[in-house]
Design a protein around this motif. Structure first.
Motif, PDB file in Angstrom:
ATOM      1  N   GLY A 119      -9.546  -1.299  -0.414  1.00 40.97           N
ATOM      2  CA  GLY A 119      -8.572  -2.242  -0.980  1.00 40.97           C
ATOM      3  C   GLY A 119      -7.168  -2.006  -0.488  1.00 40.97           C
ATOM      4  O   GLY A 119      -6.482  -2.937  -0.093  1.00 40.97           O
ATOM      5  N   ILE A 120      -6.683  -0.778  -0.538  1.00 36.69           N
ATOM      6  CA  ILE A 120      -5.296  -0.484  -0.189  1.00 36.69           C
ATOM      7  C   ILE A 120      -5.271   0.693   0.763  1.00 36.69           C
ATOM      8  O   ILE A 120      -5.847   1.750   0.485  1.00 36.69           O
ATOM      9  N   ASP A 121      -4.605   0.496   1.878  1.00 40.06           N
ATOM     10  CA  ASP A 121      -4.395   1.583   2.824  1.00 40.06           C
ATOM     11  C   ASP A 121      -3.307   2.482   2.247  1.00 40.06           C
ATOM     12  O   ASP A 121      -2.132   2.100   2.162  1.00 40.06           O
ATOM     13  N   ASP A 122      -3.696   3.689   1.826  1.00 38.23           N
ATOM     14  CA  ASP A 122      -2.755   4.582   1.144  1.00 38.23           C
ATOM     15  C   ASP A 122      -1.547   4.909   2.003  1.00 38.23           C
ATOM     16  O   ASP A 122      -0.411   4.971   1.506  1.00 38.23           O
ATOM     17  N   GLU A 123      -1.774   5.112   3.271  1.00 36.49           N
ATOM     18  CA  GLU A 123      -0.663   5.481   4.155  1.00 36.49           C
ATOM     19  C   GLU A 123       0.332   4.331   4.279  1.00 36.49           C
ATOM     20  O   GLU A 123       1.550   4.520   4.147  1.00 36.49           O
ATOM     21  N   GLU A 154      -3.791  -7.193  -4.929  1.00 34.80           N
ATOM     22  CA  GLU A 154      -3.647  -5.858  -5.501  1.00 34.80           C
ATOM     23  C   GLU A 154      -2.541  -5.076  -4.823  1.00 34.80           C
ATOM     24  O   GLU A 154      -1.769  -4.369  -5.481  1.00 34.80           O
ATOM     25  N   PHE A 155      -2.449  -5.207  -3.517  1.00 30.73           N
ATOM     26  CA  PHE A 155      -1.451  -4.472  -2.748  1.00 30.73           C
ATOM     27  C   PHE A 155      -0.040  -4.884  -3.182  1.00 30.73           C
ATOM     28  O   PHE A 155       0.824  -4.045  -3.442  1.00 30.73           O
ATOM     29  N   LYS A 161       5.112  -2.903  -8.985  1.00 30.54           N
ATOM     30  CA  LYS A 161       5.207  -1.956 -10.090  1.00 30.54           C
ATOM     31  C   LYS A 161       5.913  -0.666  -9.699  1.00 30.54           C
ATOM     32  O   LYS A 161       6.052   0.229 -10.520  1.00 30.54           O
ATOM     33  N   THR A 162       6.362  -0.582  -8.467  1.00 29.38           N
ATOM     34  CA  THR A 162       7.035   0.625  -7.992  1.00 29.38           C
ATOM     35  C   THR A 162       8.341   0.831  -8.754  1.00 29.38           C
ATOM     36  O   THR A 162       9.165  -0.077  -8.842  1.00 29.38           O
ATOM     37  N   PRO A 163       8.555   2.023  -9.303  1.00 29.38           N
ATOM     38  CA  PRO A 163       9.800   2.261 -10.048  1.00 29.38           C
ATOM     39  C   PRO A 163      10.991   2.502  -9.120  1.00 29.38           C
ATOM     40  O   PRO A 163      10.831   2.721  -7.910  1.00 29.38           O
TER      41      PRO A 163
END
Length: 576
Positions: A119-123, A154-155, A161-163
């Motif tokens: 789903g999301i490439d963490d890097e 989702e990405f 939602k990043t603070p």
């Protein structure tokens, strides 16, 4: 070795069978909640091929289907699967090297696509998050383009939602997302974006206006795309910044955008307008809220009532109170008391305040002496003493029990109305209930008698006051001194001024002024007036200039009279 090859082959066929079943996914799989998918992404070591939501979400699946599995039918998969099971259970079967190579090729290709379908490439996610959290000077969009991102719902939502991301950066990031042709913003994504902007602790006015421009674009392009929650968040943020007019503009766009206002919509709009004292604009919104029957909870109703009462709009507040009452919503008692207080201060709404007292429960009534006192005072002010006495009797019977303040209000009204005997009877009722009439009570009755010229009765009440109180107030003597001065009995007036000192009261400027004026105008006794003036000076009191001039004028007038009398006497003697 043949067991490992068989296991890999079995895993490959199993994966192909599951994947083919996803080519026609059910609606239940597509609508699987986001939270479960998000949790699966938190642990990438789990079997992602079991996550139906994941496979139905990303475009890489369709590429995977067209490149590798166009020619595979369900019958072929079943045949291949049966072959695998027959091979793995046949101990005498031979395994050819080329089959081993083929299986290893399939496994490597499977691993490649499994990574592609995550789903999301963490890097990449960390790179974008660090980028929007840092201070970017005009190069945010180009930096995002350089990352070669594949956007998914989702990405984007996880990034929103990043603070610690300021409003300006969020707006620029979202505009960049809108510019991408490979991604379509949904209502859910827009809602998350609005939430991120409105909850920014360092939110600036321009960022909020930029957000409103973006929301308007969506609303004008597609009716029904927006919802009440999105617009409510914007109105609430505008309210916090004191932008009541802008909040009203958003509220008025609901119908145009195909949104239906909910109970929170009305409250946040009314709150935004009332905070800026735009009550003329808030009232129509409040009326719409009442007409729609969408009344907020008791605390919010109490806030609306308090806003209106503070601006002396008790009648509008009462409309909200009635609407809440019909919905069986009971505002906090503090707000109700505030409304009764405001209604009691206006002659036209005193009876409305009296009706509100009927809504009090027995328990609340016992502790509501202030609202009842305000209503009694209002009734006495409009000279409806009979209704005030009825309410007073109800208080004695059902509570709250009246105190000295209520008795004094009734006694004062009776005295001003000339019902002095009833006032004295009320004093006896006080004593009968174990209450001690205070100095104010006696002063009120004395004032009533003195105004009517009934000085003997007034002195009797004064005697009662002296018996119960060692220290009296200036008002007690002030009424008597005025009464004697009006009757021309200055000796008794002077005697009262002497008595004042014995009861801890010093005559003030008013007593001296009234007595000196009466002495000068009615008895022409400038000598006594002059003596009182000297007494005032010794106490540090200053007589008004007009009264001092009056003493001099009377003194000069007396001297002129004496001179004229002397001249007249001399002329009479000379003629004789």
């Amino acid at each position: 070795m043949w067991r490992s090859i068989a296991a890999r082959s079995s895993f490959t066929r199993s994966f192909i069978r599951k994947f083919c079943s996803f080519q026609n996914p059910s609606s239940q799989v597509i609508n699987k909640p986001f939270s479960s998918h998000y949790l699966s992404l938190q642990n990438p070591r789990k079997f992602h091929h079991q996550n139906y939501r994941f496979f139905s979400q990303f475009s890489s699946i369709s590429e995977f289907e067209t490149e590798n599995h166009d020619a595979i039918s369900s019958e072929e998969v079943e045949a291949e699967t049966s072959e695998v099971f027959s091979d793995t259970h046949d101990d005498n079967s031979s395994l050819e090297p080329e089959n081993e190579d083929n299986d290893e090729t399939q496994m490597s290709h499977l691993n490649l696509n499994d990574q592609e379908l995550e789903g999301i490439d963490d890097e990449k996610f960390e790179n974008v998050r660090n980028l929007i959290q840092s201070s970017v000077d005009g190069s945010l969009e180009s930096s995002l383009n350089d990352l070669d991102l594949r956007l998914t719902e989702e990405f984007v939502m996880k990034l929103l939602k990043t603070p610690f991301v300021n409003g300006d950066t969020l707006n620029r990031f979202f505009k960049w997302v809108l510019s991408r042709n490979d991604f379509q913003v949904t209502t859910l994504v827009l809602s998350e974006f609005v939430c991120a902007i409105c909850n920014d602790p360092g939110l600036k006015r321009n960022d909020l206006y930029a957000l409103w421009d973006i929301i308007k674009e969506f609303g004008e392009k597609e009716s029904g795309f927006l919802n009440a929650n999105i617009l409510n968040q914007l109105i609430s943020a505008l309210s916090k910044m004191g932008k009541g007019k802008a909040a009203l503009e958003v509220f008025e766009k609901f119908e145009e955008f195909g949104c239906v206002p909910n109970v929170d919509t009305y409250y946040v709009t009314i709150e935004a307008l009332c905070k800026r004292s735009f009550f003329d604009w808030a009232t129509p919104v409040c009326q719409k809220m009442v007409d729609s029957g969408m009344i907020p909870d008791s605390d919010k109703v109490g806030e609306i009532i308090s806003y209106y009462c503070k601006d002396y709009r008790a009648q509008d507040a009462f409309v909200v109170y009635l609407a809440a009452k019909k919905k069986n919503i009971h505002p906090p008692q503090k707000a109700v008391n505030f409304l009764i207080s405001c209604l009691s201060k206006v002659d036209e709404t005193v009876y409305v305040a009296q009706e509100m007292l009927l809504d009090f429960s027995d328990e609340v009534r016992k502790h509501s002496i202030n609202p009842f006192t305000w209503v009694v005072r209002g009734l006495c002010r409009i000279k409806d003493i009979e209704v005030a006495k009825k309410l007073f009797a109800e208080m004695i019977e059902k509570g709250p029990l009246p105190g000295n303040a209520v008795f004094n209000i009734i006694i004062n009204a009776l005295s001003k109305n000339g019902d002095l005997e009833d006032a004295k009877d009320m004093v006896n009722v006080m004593k009968g209930r174990g209450l001690k009439p205070d100095v104010y009570t006696y002063s009120v009755i004395i004032s009533g008698y003195a105004k009517g010229g009934m000085m003997e009765e007034a002195c009797k009440v004064l005697a009662m006051a002296k018996m119960e109180h060692s220290k009296l107030c200036p008002a007690t003597f002030h009424s008597l001194i005025r009464g004697y001065c009006n009757l021309g009995d200055f000796d008794k007036a002077l005697n009262l001024m002497t008595q004042m000192k014995d009861y801890g009261v010093e005559p003030n400027v008013d007593e001296y002024n009234k007595l000196i004026q009466s002495l000068c105008l009615k008895s022409l006794d400038w000598k006594t007036a002059e003596r009182l003036l000297k007494e005032m000076k010794s106490k540090g009191l200053h007589l008004p200039g007009i009264t001092r001039g009056l003493i001099s004028a009377v003194k000069e007038l007396e001297q002129e009279v004496k001179e004229q009398e002397a001249i007249g006497l001399e002329e009479a003697l000379s003629k004789a």
